[in-house]
Design a protein around this motif. Structure first.
Motif, short mmCIF file in Angstrom:
data_model
loop_
_atom_site.label_atom_id
_atom_site.label_comp_id
_atom_site.label_asym_id
_atom_site.label_seq_id
_atom_site.Cartn_x
_atom_site.Cartn_y
_atom_site.Cartn_z
N ARG A 1 0.86 -1.18 0.00
CA ARG A 1 0.00 0.00 0.00
C ARG A 1 0.90 1.23 0.00
NH1 ARG A 1 -4.44 -1.29 3.74
NH2 ARG A 1 -5.18 -2.40 1.88
N ILE A 2 0.67 2.09 -0.99
CA ILE A 2 1.45 3.32 -1.13
C ILE A 2 0.56 4.48 -0.73
CG2 ILE A 2 2.71 4.82 -2.72
CD1 ILE A 2 3.33 2.40 -4.40
N ARG A 3 1.06 5.29 0.21
CA ARG A 3 0.37 6.51 0.61
C ARG A 3 1.22 7.69 0.16
NH1 ARG A 3 -1.42 3.01 4.59
NH2 ARG A 3 -3.60 3.30 5.22
N TYR A 4 0.57 8.64 -0.45
CA TYR A 4 1.32 9.80 -0.92
C TYR A 4 0.44 11.04 -0.79
CZ TYR A 4 -1.38 9.02 -5.22
OH TYR A 4 -2.40 8.83 -6.12
N ARG A 5 1.10 12.16 -0.61
CA ARG A 5 0.40 13.43 -0.51
C ARG A 5 1.36 14.54 -0.87
NH1 ARG A 5 -0.33 13.94 6.07
NH2 ARG A 5 1.88 13.90 6.62
N GLU A 6 0.77 15.62 -1.28
CA GLU A 6 1.57 16.79 -1.63
C GLU A 6 1.93 17.55 -0.37
OE1 GLU A 6 0.86 21.03 -3.91
OE2 GLU A 6 -0.31 19.27 -4.53
N LEU A 7 3.19 17.98 -0.31
CA LEU A 7 3.66 18.75 0.84
C LEU A 7 3.40 20.22 0.55
CD1 LEU A 7 6.98 16.95 1.79
CD2 LEU A 7 4.74 16.72 2.82
N VAL A 8 2.46 20.79 1.29
CA VAL A 8 2.05 22.17 1.02
C VAL A 8 3.15 23.14 1.38
CG1 VAL A 8 0.33 23.92 1.58
CG2 VAL A 8 -0.33 21.51 1.39
N GLU B 1 5.27 13.58 -0.43
CA GLU B 1 5.72 12.67 0.63
C GLU B 1 5.13 11.30 0.35
OE1 GLU B 1 5.54 13.51 5.08
OE2 GLU B 1 3.90 12.09 4.78
N ILE B 2 5.96 10.28 0.43
CA ILE B 2 5.53 8.93 0.08
C ILE B 2 5.89 8.00 1.23
CG2 ILE B 2 5.86 7.01 -1.52
CD1 ILE B 2 6.44 9.10 -3.68
N ARG B 3 4.91 7.19 1.62
CA ARG B 3 5.12 6.14 2.61
C ARG B 3 4.59 4.84 2.04
NH1 ARG B 3 5.50 8.21 8.20
NH2 ARG B 3 5.30 10.48 8.20
N MET B 4 5.07 3.73 2.59
CA MET B 4 4.63 2.41 2.13
C MET B 4 4.35 1.52 3.32
SD MET B 4 6.76 1.25 -1.23
CE MET B 4 5.70 -0.19 -1.30
N SER B 5 3.47 0.58 3.10
CA SER B 5 3.18 -0.45 4.10
C SER B 5 2.81 -1.72 3.36
CB SER B 5 2.06 0.00 5.04
OG SER B 5 0.86 0.21 4.30
N VAL B 6 2.81 -2.81 4.10
CA VAL B 6 2.37 -4.10 3.55
C VAL B 6 1.12 -4.52 4.31
CG1 VAL B 6 4.67 -4.81 2.84
CG2 VAL B 6 3.88 -5.37 5.12
N TYR B 7 0.35 -5.39 3.69
CA TYR B 7 -0.86 -5.87 4.35
C TYR B 7 -1.04 -7.35 4.05
CZ TYR B 7 -3.15 -5.32 -0.22
OH TYR B 7 -3.49 -5.42 -1.54
N ASN B 8 -1.70 -7.99 4.98
CA ASN B 8 -2.11 -9.37 4.80
C ASN B 8 -3.60 -9.48 5.15
OD1 ASN B 8 -2.16 -9.32 7.58
ND2 ASN B 8 -0.21 -10.41 7.80
N PRO C 1 8.83 8.51 5.95
CA PRO C 1 8.46 9.22 4.71
C PRO C 1 9.66 9.47 3.83
CG PRO C 1 8.48 10.73 6.58
CD PRO C 1 8.69 9.36 7.14
N GLN C 2 9.42 9.41 2.55
CA GLN C 2 10.40 9.77 1.55
C GLN C 2 9.85 10.95 0.76
OE1 GLN C 2 13.43 8.37 0.88
NE2 GLN C 2 13.27 6.93 2.58
N GLU C 3 10.68 11.93 0.52
CA GLU C 3 10.26 13.11 -0.22
C GLU C 3 10.85 13.08 -1.62
OE1 GLU C 3 10.88 16.78 1.73
OE2 GLU C 3 10.11 16.12 3.66
N VAL C 4 10.06 13.60 -2.56
CA VAL C 4 10.53 13.66 -3.94
C VAL C 4 9.88 14.86 -4.60
CG1 VAL C 4 8.72 12.13 -4.80
CG2 VAL C 4 10.86 12.36 -6.08
N PHE C 5 10.62 15.52 -5.45
CA PHE C 5 10.09 16.65 -6.21
C PHE C 5 9.66 16.13 -7.58
CE2 PHE C 5 10.32 20.32 -8.99
CZ PHE C 5 9.64 21.28 -8.26
#
Length: 1809
Positions: free
Chosen positions: A1122-1129, A1180-1187, A1197-1201
């Motif tokens: 699961r990838i969660r991402y959002r814009e950093l205001v 900002e990007i975060r990841m998780s795994v699920y079962n 968090p990892q940041e990327v432009f």
């Protein structure tokens, strides 16, 4: 002491007594010595006695009748006395005390010491601490208070007794003061009374007390360091309200500081209103209706309690108005935005803090204005009028001040043309506060043009409204010049003049004025006025062939405009002008030069304009001429300045002149010149700043194009500077010296801080302008420190209140989301626990569920969205309050009898305080509690025996503990009073119901077994993880009455088995049967995937790569990611930290948008492209795994432009074209549009030599999106591989596939090195290395040598051309002794390259040996022995000898034998290595480490002719012939006797045919094999058979050996070895040689031509004059020479070149010194007759696979490179044994035997040409 010596006498008359000692009379009736008294009884009294009195005493009794005497001996002992008595002592506890008892006594008297303490003897032997030495001193170690007392030393002896006493005092640290009590002072505020009881002083007077205080649980600090030792109370003043205090004190004496007393109860002072105002109150206008107010809390020691908030009051400054108030109820808020204020108004503001006790002090008044507004009305009564043709005058009245809303900064006068409203002309006028009417002007307008005009007033925030526009026209003026003046129809007396309307009419044209006059004769002027529609006029009445000046001007009502004039000759039409000449350049600067010139032909009219054209760049770069400057209306110019040039640029100028007809041809171009350097004119473009990490920023820019360097490219670099955007800190600069660098990572920055960065370019002259400022913020990080002023206060036995202050701003490193209290038991190994406090306004937390009466370590940390920061330090220690204890544990009955039992226990696991006592009750299990027996035990008791019990009965025992809070929970246990107890039976098989199975726990149930008449005390549960786990203990404290147990701490989704055992007082039962296996349920994963990288993929997508969590952390079956991402205001809100936040406790989630989620199904995924993102945004990007059980934690968090991505494809269609020997042209096409990911900013061309990439790869960067490049300064004739990549602002794209290209051939570089070896007085071996850069196919080398100074008045220059690229050496033999020669060598491809030069001086060198003695020769058959005597060894020992030889007719000396051992003074060699019939001279040279020495004198000549053996004599041949004839006759006779001639004939024919067949088969093969094989094997011709063992023939004498040389050694001249045969590549004629074939020697015939001397390498070819006779030094055993007539050079000392192709001979000049030397001339003439001529120096190589070739072996080779080949000598040398082991080398060896790696010349070959 006195002594009486008795002497009783009787006699009549009474005897007179006399005492004497010796002859001395001591006492008598008449004599009385002192101390000696004669008693009445006749005895002698000696008093006092002295030691000297000892001796023999005689008593004489005398009367008239006679004399009698008696003698006795007196022995006197010295009295025993204590002379060094013990002294009173005071020692520190634990140290050593020594009580001395020094005694003097008679040496013959024994002394005994007895020590008493307080009258009691001291038993020294029974107390180890006591020791009595021989001197009577008593030593007491480890003194303590029991040693205090009076010590007496008693001395007993026959010489008397004595005693002395002394007192011993043991000092120690004072005890702690007792019963300290702290209480609030009833008389004083902020004071506490402290009382205590005086402690024991440690046997030393107290010096003072030390008082320490702990404020709010802070570490102890000294409050009062010297309290009066007599005091028992003190008042502590100056305390801070609302703080709690604890005190402790200790006493100090001269020993030291004693223990501290117990801590007093904590006393808290009541709160008081704050006594100090808030600090650093700052007000700043935020808008025109708001003021931002900021402050800091009052100093903590003046807050006097927990702040509740702040009260702000404000009012209009200077006006009698009341205050307005703002109440802030949150003490954590330290700023307030005062809104709804009046525009541009001054306010007074004050701030006060308050707490529960009341309002504190207001701060000092601060005043601040609201910001200015813009004016709301325009200036009034605006009037505009034109004052002239280019100026408009404005007048106006200022607006009312109440509508300006700020400080009037001035007025703006605006004018614009009606159709160009956006192109306005604006003039700013400063305000005039004195005059009511303001005046202003706008100048520089267009003439006679309509303008709209307006005026506005402005303040600092902006412009007010404009006044209504008014239309105004500027005045007329004289017009500009007419356009395009030209002449036509030119006749002798007339011509037509044409023109065009002026571009600048400046009004309404009224007409034109035309005038003409003869050149320089104004009195001939004729003027005409023409209407405004006339654009041509015919001028008449001219004089033929006369030059006229014609002028034309336009006219308006304002007058005549600018004149346009030209000259023209009547009757002579104007022509094109000629080119200027004599173009020169001067005054060269960075941006201009001055051109001097001579005008060319003017074309019979005046020159109206000069045109300067230029070629820009170096020669060959740009052949186009471009116009760069023009000068008009200066026909008489002879020089001009050319401006606007580019610094440090090459220019070539040419000049044209223009007249009315047209433009002249260009002048001859000037020389190519370069302008001077100047600083760069522009700053780097496209400067961007991106976040790289928490402490770094990534700065990028577009490097300067080469045209903008303005200087030497090597000096171009970049300088960047950066500083914090808030102005704090210093500005830091960094210099980058790489001119093509386009990025830099700024390191070591502060986290979460905004920076301002600029870049500038510089060169050697100076720096260019700075780029615009770019802003960037480092990435958010975790706080680098914890909160300050952390305190803890225990509130109950299981809770405490923790407080803290905020983190310093510099350490926050981001937006604080909340805090966590980290706590754990002190000295515990357990993991710390966390208590969260959400919200960045949290300043306290109430910890609950703590252990009772437990000392905790407490820290506080803050966290941001990135994670937890550093905890506060040092940890705060606080103990929870005490409570009633828990039950004792570990109850067992180890001894059980029928009437008594003994039980043991352990203290409670939760003592919850200090255990004061235990209470035990026991009763029959069947009776009531009232019948119980109760026993209270002390707290140290751990066992109890109960007696008087009933047999075979069950008793219930209850044990409980007590603290000061009371009795705690009881522990119960049953026991049976019997002696028949046994171990319990195991429980039943454990069972787990499916509904009781969880992810991490199961409910285990069992049935108890028999307890063996001893109740079960506890159960033990073990688990085993399947399939291969071991049994492990889970719990050994399961309650004795339990039949089920929750087994926790299990792993999810894991199989287990369980078993249980019971334990009673006797021991453990067996384990129960194993349970059935079961699998725990799945649980949510407990670990996040690791994000490896997040990189932009396209302008709207990123590529995420990750690594899944460990399998044991997934806790089930992984279903996906699961990838969660959002814009950093905040990336776009640079000032967000000062934004007003409605709730100070707002969390990050309230300040940023929520996450978007993308589910990825698949357990094996490791990357994903996240698309549809917004451009130019930071995510900002975060990841998780699920079962199946749920989702795991998110990754950090990892940041990327997003918005910048590197090109994803390489350039297309890359092609390479060869241009020159140093240049390749590369072309390509851009990547496809969809792969460019933005604007291509340039390309990188990578190129390297195809054979070695790592050492030669270079890169050329183009900072323009061009599609081609020229790669220059390459290596000639070299293959290159070229790849191209495109780059944009995000970085470099992939490279294209390598494309190969080869440069053209070029001249080679110089040979690498020159080496000299084998240096003698007349010869040297020269070798060299090939060029490092051949730049093509090497065709050969040219070697030139000459003496540095003339030799005998002659300076000979010798030139030798070496064909081919090997060999790389040459032997030069014609040198003069002690002369320095210069050698020059250069290589050749299609042209010669540069040369390398070296000098060498012929020997002998300094330190070389002197000449050996003159050699003499002896012969032994076919062997020659040379003898010599040792000479001067020089500066070093002789290492070897060399023998040189030459033909006696003055041939050249050449080395014959080398490497002769130094011990040898004679040497024997076979005559076979010499040429038969030639006389030779020999000489010997000694060699040491300094070089070759001076040769010896030549030996007498020796002929190489040897005697024929007997079997070659004529008589022996005659005898053999006769014997053969007789044998034949006998054979014929026998055959005839046998009969039949026909049969004989058949047999004869058969034998002959077989013989002929063998001849046909073998003969040619033998001949061919001999020719090649003998050259390869190196056997000389005409020699005897080899030894039977197959070894090569060897000469006799000094163990000489002939060496076989391998094929590779002879042919591979370019691999560092030297050929074994001097002429190994010549065509050979074979005669009478032996060659080994398959181990058998076959005989062949060889013809032996004689060859003239030649330079050593076989690739040097010469053609010389034809002579018929020649006598050489050495026979050329396997070669033949072809000689042709040569051209003789007649230039003495000039270069002579000889170039002979390997396949074709050419005629060449012969070197002059070769002809002039009679030695060489004669040697050429001694040519043997009958020599067959073939191509000179050609080499015929046989195939190594031919079976007829001689196989080669190096196994016995000890010598290489000799022309002379020894043969087996049949006559041993008498003087030397055969094959001495110390002498191995007999012939000439290559230089490799002396200097490793050097190349050797071929022996016996002249290097003269």
């Amino acid at each position: 002491m006195s002594v009486v010596l008795s002497c009783e006498t009787s006699g009549a008359p009474r005897p007179a007594i006399t005492w004497q000692k010796g002859e001395r009379i001591l006492a008598s009736g008449s004599v009385q010595l002192p101390r000696f008294t004669l008693l009445e009884s006749g005895s002698l009294l000696v008093s006092p006695t002295h030691i000297a009195d000892a001796g023999s005493y005689t008593c004489l009794a005398t009367n008239s009748r006679g004399v009698d005497e008696a003698s006795a001996d007196l022995v006197v002992w010295a009295r025993t006395r204590i002379t060094s008595p013990p002294q009173d002592q005071s020692v520190i506890k634990g140290t050593k005390a020594s009580m001395s008892c020094g005694v003097t006594h008679d040496p013959s008297v024994a002394v005994r010491y007895i020590w008493e303490k307080d009258g009691t003897p001291v038993s020294v032997d029974s107390i180890p601490r006591l020791r009595l030495d021989e001197e009577g001193t008593l030593h007491i170690s480890q003194t303590w208070s029991g040693d205090i007392g009076t010590y007496t030393c008693r001395v007993l002896s026959a010489g008397g007794n004595d005693s002395r006493s002394a007192h011993l005092r043991v000092r120690q640290l004072p005890h702690a003061p007792e019963n300290p009590v702290a209480s609030l002072s009833p008389l004083e505020k902020r004071a506490i009374n402290l009382t205590w009881a005086k402690p024991f002083d440690g046997n030393s007077p107290l010096l003072h007390y030390i008082l320490e205080v702990s404020e709010n649980n802070a570490p102890w600090t000294t409050l009062m360091a010297s309290v009066d030792p007599e005091a028992t109370s003190v008042v502590v003043r100056g305390l801070v309200p609302a703080r709690s205090y604890q005190f402790r004190l200790c006493a100090a004496n001269d020993v030291g500081k004693g223990q501290f007393s117990r801590d007093t109860e904590r006393v808290s002072l009541p709160e008081e209103p704050p006594t100090a105002p808030p600090q650093n109150v700052i007000a700043s206008g935020r808008t025109n209706q708001s003021i931002m107010l900021q402050w800091q809390p009052p100093p903590e020691n003046h807050q006097n309690g927990l702040l509740k908030g702040y009260l702000i009051r404000y009012c209009l400054a200077g006006l009698p108005v009341g205050y307005q108030f703002k109440n802030i109820t949150n003490a954590e808020v330290n700023n307030l935005l005062l809104e709804d204020l009046i525009i541009w108004t001054n306010y007074e503001i004050e701030v006060a803090a308050y707490n529960s006790a009341g309002l504190g002090v207001y701060s000092a008044r601060v005043t601040e204005w609201t910001l200015q507004g813009v004016p709301t009305v325009p200036p009034g009564n605006v009037q505009a009028e034109a004052t002239n043709a280019t100026t408009i005058r404005f007048t106006w009245n200022p607006p009312s001040p109440q509508f300006i809303n700020g400080i009037n900064q001035g007025y703006k006068l605006i004018a614009w043309e009606p159709e160009q409203a956006e192109e306005v002309t604006m003039v700013t006028v400063r305000p005039n506060f004195q005059d009511s009417i303001h005046v202003g002007y706008i100048g520089g307008l267009k003439k006679f043009t309509e303008y709209f005009t307006s005026v506005l007033c402005f303040t600092t925030p902006g412009d007010g409204p404009r006044s209504p526009p008014q239309l105004v026209r500027t005045h007329e003026d004289a017009p500009g010049p007419v356009g395009h003046l030209s002449f036509s129809d030119i006749l002798d007396t007339s011509l037509k003049v044409s023109w065009q309307e002026p571009l600048e009419k400046n009004g309404i044209l009224t007409g034109y004025r035309i005038s003409w006059e003869e050149y320089n004769r104004t009195n001939t002027r004729v003027t005409h006025y023409l209407p405004n529609v006339t654009l041509e006029y015919r001028v008449t009445g001219l004089t033929a062939l006369t030059t006229y000046t014609i002028e034309v001007a336009a006219m308006t009502s304002k007058g005549q405009g600018q004149l346009s004039s030209s000259t023209i000759s009547s009757g002579v039409p104007p022509e094109l002008p000629g080119a200027p000449t004599n173009l020169g350049i001067s005054n060269i600067g960075p941006r201009s030069v001055t051109l001097q010139f001579r005008p060319g032909y003017d074309g019979k009219t005046s020159i109206s304009r000069w045109l300067v054209e230029a070629q820009v760049g170096q020669i060959g770069e740009n052949e186009e001429w471009e116009l760069i400057h023009q000068l008009a209306n200066d026909p008489d110019a002879r020089s001009m300045e050319v401006p606007n040039l580019h610094p440090y640029m090459y220019y070539s100028f040419r000049l044209r002149q223009v007249n009315i007809v047209g433009t002249s041809p260009p002048s001859v171009p000037s020389r190519r010149m370069q302008t001077l350097q100047a600083p760069p004119d522009v700053a780097p473009a496209n400067v961007t700043l991106r976040t790289a990490s928490e402490t770094s920023l990534w700065l990028r820019w577009m490097p300067l194009p080469e045209l903008e360097y303005n200087g030497n490219p090597e000096s171009v670099g970049y300088r960047l500077r950066y500083t914090r955007a808030d102005g704090r800190g210093r500005t830091v600069a960094h210099v980058i010296h790489d001119r093509v660098e386009r990025e830099y990572t700024i390191e070591d920055l502060e986290e979460w801080t905004e920076y301002r960065v600029q870049v500038q370019a510089f060169n050697a002259i100076g720096a260019g302008p700075w780029s615009h400022v770019v802003l960037g913020r480092t990435r958010e990080s975790v706080p680098s420190s914890g909160p300050t002023n952390v305190s803890a206060l225990a509130t109950t036995s299981s809770s405490m209140l923790v407080r803290w202050n905020e983190i310093p701003e510099a350490d926050r490193n981001g937006l604080i989301l909340g805090y966590k209290v980290v706590y754990k038991e002190k000295d515990s190994d357990a993991r710390a626990r966390f208590w969260p406090a959400e919200g960045n306004a949290s300043r306290s937390a109430q910890l609950a569920g703590l252990g009772k009466y437990v000392l905790y370590e407490i820290r506080v940390l803050a966290f941001t969205r990135i994670g937890d920061g550093a905890p506060s330090s040092p940890p705060i220690l606080e103990r929870t309050l005490d409570d009633v204890p828990g039950p004792p544990v570990g109850i067992l009955f180890p001894e059980v009898r029928t009437t008594s039992v003994r039980l043991i226990w352990q203290p409670p696991a939760a003592p919850n305080g200090i255990i004061l006592a235990y209470q035990i009750t026991h009763r029959l299990n069947t009776t009531s509690a009232n019948a119980a027996t109760v026993e209270v035990l002390n707290p140290s008791a751990r066992q109890y025996t109960a007696t008087g019990l009933q047999p075979e009965s069950t008793y219930l025992f209850r044990i409980t503990a007590q603290t000061r809070k009371g009795w705690g929970e009881a522990a119960e246990a049953l026991v049976v009073t019997t002696e028949k107890r046994d171990r319990p039976q195991p429980p039943s098989k454990p069972v787990v119901q499916q509904e009781d199975v969880k992810a991490r726990s199961v409910l285990l149930c069992w049935e108890p077994g028999s307890d063996g008449l001893s109740p079960v005390r506890y159960y033990t549960v073990q688990t085993r993880e399947l399939p291969a786990g071991e049994w492990t203990l889970h719990s050994a404290s399961v309650s004795h009455n339990a039949t089920s147990f929750v087994v926790d701490r299990l792993k999810p989704f894991t199989s287990y088995k369980f078993r249980v055992k019971a334990t009673n007082d006797i021991g453990d039962s067996e384990y129960s049967p194993e349970s059935e296996s079961l699998t725990t349920l799945q649980a949510a994963p407990e670990e996040a995937p690791t994000i490896l990288s997040v990189t932009p993929h396209t302008t709207t997508s990123v590529l995420i790569r990750w690594q899944p969590p460990n399998e044991d952390k997934i806790n089930g079956i992984l279903l996906g990611f699961r990838i969660r991402y959002r814009e950093l205001v905040y990336d776009g809100l640079r000032g967000f930290t000062t934004r007003s936040i409605s709730s100070p406790g707002a969390k990050w989630t309230e300040l940023t948008p929520g996450y978007a989620v993308r589910n990825l199904t698949g357990a094996d995924l490791t990357h994903h492209q996240l698309d549809n993102l917004s451009k130019h945004r930071r995510y900002e990007i975060r990841m998780s795994v699920y079962n199946a059980a749920g989702e795991g934690p998110s990754s950090p968090p990892q940041e990327v432009f997003v918005g910048e991505a590197v090109p994803t494809a390489p350039p297309q269609n890359v092609a390479v074209q060869t241009a020159t020997a140093t240049q390749l042209d590369v072309t390509w096409e851009p990547p496809s549009l969809e792969a460019q990911n933005g604007d291509i900013q340039g390309y990188k061309i990578y190129f390297w030599e195809a054979q070695r990439q790592n050492g030669t790869e270079r890169v050329k960067t183009l900072f323009l999106p061009e599609n081609g490049a020229k790669l220059k300064n390459l290596t000639g004739y070299t293959s290159y591989l070229i790849t191209v990549s495109a780059f944009n602002a995000a970085g470099d794209g992939p490279r294209s596939a390598p494309v190969r290209g080869r440069t053209q051939q070029a001249a080679p570089s110089a040979p690498s090195t020159i080496r000299f070896s084998e240096l003698t007085t007349t010869s040297v071996n020269v070798s060299w290395e090939p060029p490092l850069l051949p730049n093509g196919i090497l065709e050969g080398y040219r070697l030139v040598y000459e003496p540095c100074t003339p030799v005998d008045g002659v300076s000979k220059i010798v030139t030798v051309d070496v064909k081919g690229n090997s060999p790389l050496w040459m032997k030069v033999k014609d040198l003069a002794e002690g002369v320095t020669y210069r050698f020059r060598i250069r290589a050749k491809t299609f042209a010669y390259g540069p040369e390398i030069e070296a000098n060498i001086t012929t020997g002998p060198g300094e330190g070389a040996p002197g000449p050996p003695g003159e050699p003499f020769i002896s012969r032994y058959g076919s062997a020659i022995t040379i003898h010599w005597a040792n000479g001067d060894p020089g500066k070093g020992p002789i290492t070897r000898y060399v023998i040189e030889a030459r033909p006696s007719d003055e041939g050249l000396w050449d080395i014959l034998i080398k490497d002769i051992p130094r011990e040898v003074t004679s040497y024997t060699f076979s005559m076979d290595i010499l040429k038969q019939g030639v006389s030779y001279d020999f000489r010997v040279i000694a060699v040491n480490d300094y070089g070759y020495g001076t040769p010896s004198a030549p030996s007498p000549s020796v002929s190489a002719q040897k005697a024929n053996p007997f079997y070659e004599e004529w008589w022996f041949l005659v005898v053999i012939a006769l014997v053969g004839l007789i044998f034949i006759l006998l054979l014929v006779f026998v055959l005839i006797i046998r009969g039949q001639s026909k049969k004989y004939a058949k047999k004869s024919d058969s034998g002959l045919s077989r013989g002929a067949g063998r001849s046909r088969r073998v003969g040619p093969g033998v001949r061919a094999g001999s020719v090649a094989g003998c050259v390869m094997c190196g056997f000389p011709p005409g020699r005897g058979a080899a030894p039977a063992d197959g070894s090569p023939p060897a000469p006799t004498g000094n163990n000489s050996k002939a060496n076989a040389l391998s094929h590779g050694e002879m042919v591979s001249l370019d691999e560092g070895s030297f050929p074994a045969l001097e002429l190994n590549n010549r065509r050979l004629s074979v005669k009478n040689s032996f060659c080994r074939k398959n181990g058998i020697y076959t005989r062949a015939s060889v013809s032996l031509p004689r060859s003239p001397p030649r330079p050593s390498p076989g690739s040097l070819h010469y053609s010389d004059e034809d002579v018929t006779k020649y006598n050489d030094l050495i026979p050329a055993e396997s070669s033949s020479l072809t000689e042709k007539p040569s051209e003789i050079s007649d230039s003495q000392g000039s270069d002579s070149e000889y170039e002979v192709d390997q396949n074709q001979q050419k005629a060449h000049s012969f070197v002059n010194h070769y002809i002039s030397d009679p030695t060489y001339y004669n040697s050429w003439r001694r040519q043997q007759k009958g020599i067959s001529r073939a191509q000179a120096y050609s080499y015929t190589e046989s195939d190594s696979g031919d079976p007829d070739h001689c196989p080669l072996s190096n196994s016995t080779s000890t010598q290489q490179g000799s022309l002379f080949r020894p043969k087996v000598s049949r006559t041993p040398t008498p003087q030397t044994p055969v094959n001495p082991p110390s002498q191995q080398s007999t012939l000439y060896r290559p230089p490799s035997s002396l200097a490793p790696g050097s190349r050797a010349p071929i022996a016996g070959f002249s290097s003269f040409v």
